[in-house]
Design an enzyme around this catalytic site. Structure first.
Site, PDB file in Angstrom:
ATOM      1  CB  SER A 199      -0.955  -0.307   1.260  1.00 22.13           C
ATOM      2  OG  SER A 199      -1.594   1.097   1.133  1.00 22.13           O
ATOM      3  CG  HIS A 233      -5.670  -2.448  -0.167  1.00 19.18           C
ATOM      4  ND1 HIS A 233      -5.172  -2.492  -1.035  1.00 19.18           N
ATOM      5  CD2 HIS A 233      -4.995  -2.153   1.579  1.00 19.18           C
ATOM      6  CE1 HIS A 233      -4.353  -1.333  -0.322  1.00 19.18           C
ATOM      7  NE2 HIS A 233      -3.844  -1.373   0.821  1.00 19.18           N
ATOM      8  CG  ASP A 260      -6.543  -3.036  -3.731  1.00 17.96           C
ATOM      9  OD1 ASP A 260      -7.034  -2.219  -3.137  1.00 17.96           O
ATOM     10  OD2 ASP A 260      -5.540  -3.113  -3.382  1.00 17.96           O
TER      11      ASP A 260
END
Length: 488
Positions: free
Chosen positions: A215, A460, A433
């Site tokens: 991320s 995610h 995602d």
């Protein structure tokens, strides 16, 4: 760029016309001497089963390395055999704790081949977790009160002014409550985290960095690749962020990503209370004026939206999210509030980790600032157009207001990273995602000339989460550098 070139050409032309001597360019300042930091000995001490902890000392301000220092918290699981080097990990956020990620990976069966070959080292970026000082803004009671308030739902002129006053006060609280105040806030962005990461690489004794970022951790990785391309051995960037996206664009596309995930959820769920966007709105909009009981607390509309966000991150959470929404229909907000607590990292004793404060502090110095109220309003409208399930309140739009009055200026700006001599890296991006939509990974892979692994699913980040295809590709790459475009 064109304007700068034009001015330079004009300067040369004027010099020729006047026969004045060409100006001698000032020499670039020498890079700061960081040897006392890069050669430091890390004082590892046991902090759990097969785990060691330490702190890395770094300059508060890299422009003044002989001035104040701060520390970065570290956690290590040593390689079991045939050590290659260190694998440095970061889970994202901003505000996520790499120390917790490393400790988790040490117990993850899928990570076993990496645990054999690498010292897995997690770091808490400056201002986060076990690093000192820690970014501090609201007290726990103030954070609870902010979540319980639905001021973001009031888009009248008076409501907007109230929101702006609250977000301005929030930034002031961060500067007041955090050690070193504005000086520290001015040096917590990705620019400075990347410098810390290179000091860490050197202090670990690694000639080149092997890195795993999830991320926001992919943004750290991309920035490191741009700043120190020749210091990279290997990089896996999972749940990729496109560093060329501005703050508004990233929020608008993320909102659309969550709408996409909600659509996938509602198709899977086929449940009357949340079987469509309209049904979801009918379920949660009454909470704007009448929050639901949730134990000794109440579930606000904003917390209902945030809790739903949290439940959409991974398909494995969908049964629990379905049950939580069913409870809301029965007048009980306890489980959905627990989802929101998890998102905000609030423990059962009511304490917050500080991740949300760190999130805003980093994001506000990482992007160009938007201050025009009309543009902010248009951004809100764009978010709602792409994510109608948010109608009535948009939790993340407060970020625009907070950053518009943040007490220190940005230290970075969105741009396409410029990398030369960067070895092959691996970007992993998931088709549905919700937080970092798939196209961002496609774009980052092009920018870094990386191999792209596309995972078909609703999740995610996915590496080392048990998908054999993804895990095999990522592990093989990290160990021997072999990577190619593929789908799993």
């Amino acid at each position: 760029m064109l304007r700068a070139v034009g001015l330079a050409a004009l300067a040369v032309l004027l010099a020729a016309c006047t026969s004045a001597p060409a100006p001698v360019p000032s020499p670039a300042p020498p890079p700061p001497d960081l040897r006392k930091f890069t050669t430091q000995t890390l004082a590892w001490s046991p902090c759990g089963e097969a785990l060691d902890c330490a702190h890395l000392t770094v300059p508060l301000d890299y422009a003044a390395p002989d001035g104040k220092t701060v520390t970065v918290g570290l956690l290590r699981h040593k390689a079991a055999k045939q050590r290659i080097g260190s694998l440095v990990v970061n889970p994202g956020g901003p505000g996520g704790r790499g120390t917790a990620t490393a400790a988790s990976l040490a117990k993850t069966p899928a990570a076993a081949p990496l645990l054999d070959r690498f010292d897995v080292v997690g770091f808490d970026p400056r201002g986060v977790g076990t690093s000192e000082p820690r970014i501090t803004c609201r007290t726990a009671a103030e954070q609870d009160a902010d979540r319980a308030s639905d001021v973001e739902s009031d888009m009248s002129p008076a409501g907007v002014q109230k929101q702006l006053a609250e977000t301005t006060a929030y930034g002031a609280k961060c500067a007041e409550a955090t050690k070193y105040g504005k000086e520290f806030l001015a040096n917590v962005g990705t620019r400075d985290v990347v410098r810390d990461l290179d000091v860490l690489r050197a202090a670990l004794g690694d000639e080149k960095l092997t890195y795993l970022g999830y991320s926001y951790g992919t943004q750290i990785g991309a920035a490191y690749a741009e700043a120190y391309p020749r210091n990279v051995r290997a990089m896996v960037l999972d749940g990729a962020i496109d560093p060329a996206q501005g703050l508004v664009e990233s929020l608008v596309k993320q909102a659309a990503g969550f709408q996409d995930a909600l659509n996938e959820f509602t198709e899977w769920c086929a449940c009357p209370l949340a079987g469509s966007t309209e049904a979801f709105q009918r379920l949660v909009r009454p909470l704007i004026t009448k929050p639901l009981p949730a134990g000794n607390r109440k579930l606000s509309f904003e917390d209902a939206i945030t809790g739903t966000f949290a439940g959409l991150y991974a398909r494995g959470d969908w049964p629990a999210l379905k049950a939580a929404l069913a409870q809301v229909g029965q007048g009980n907000g306890r489980t959905l509030l627990a989802f929101a607590d998890d998102y905000y990292q609030r423990d059962r004793d009511g304490r917050y980790s500080g991740a949300i404060d760190a999130y805003f502090a980093v994001r506000c110095v990482d992007h160009n600032r938007l201050t025009d109220r009309a543009e902010i309003t248009r951004a809100h409208e764009s978010m709602l157009a792409g994510a109608p399930f948010l109608a009535g309140g948009t939790p993340d739009t407060s970020e625009l207001d907070i950053c518009s009055t943040w007490p220190v200026p940005p230290t970075s700006a969105e741009h396409v990273p410029r990398v030369e001599a960067l070895p092959k890296t691996l970007v992993i991006s998931t088709t549905h995602d919700p937080a970092t939509p798939h196209q961002q990974g496609v774009d980052l892979a092009k920018q870094l000339k990386s191999a792209l692994l596309t995972y078909e699913g609703v999740q995610h980040t996915v590496f080392l989460d048990g998908n054999a295809c993804v895990d095999r590709a990522g592990i093989t790459y990290l160990i021997d550098g072999t990577a190619a475009d593929t789908r799993c």
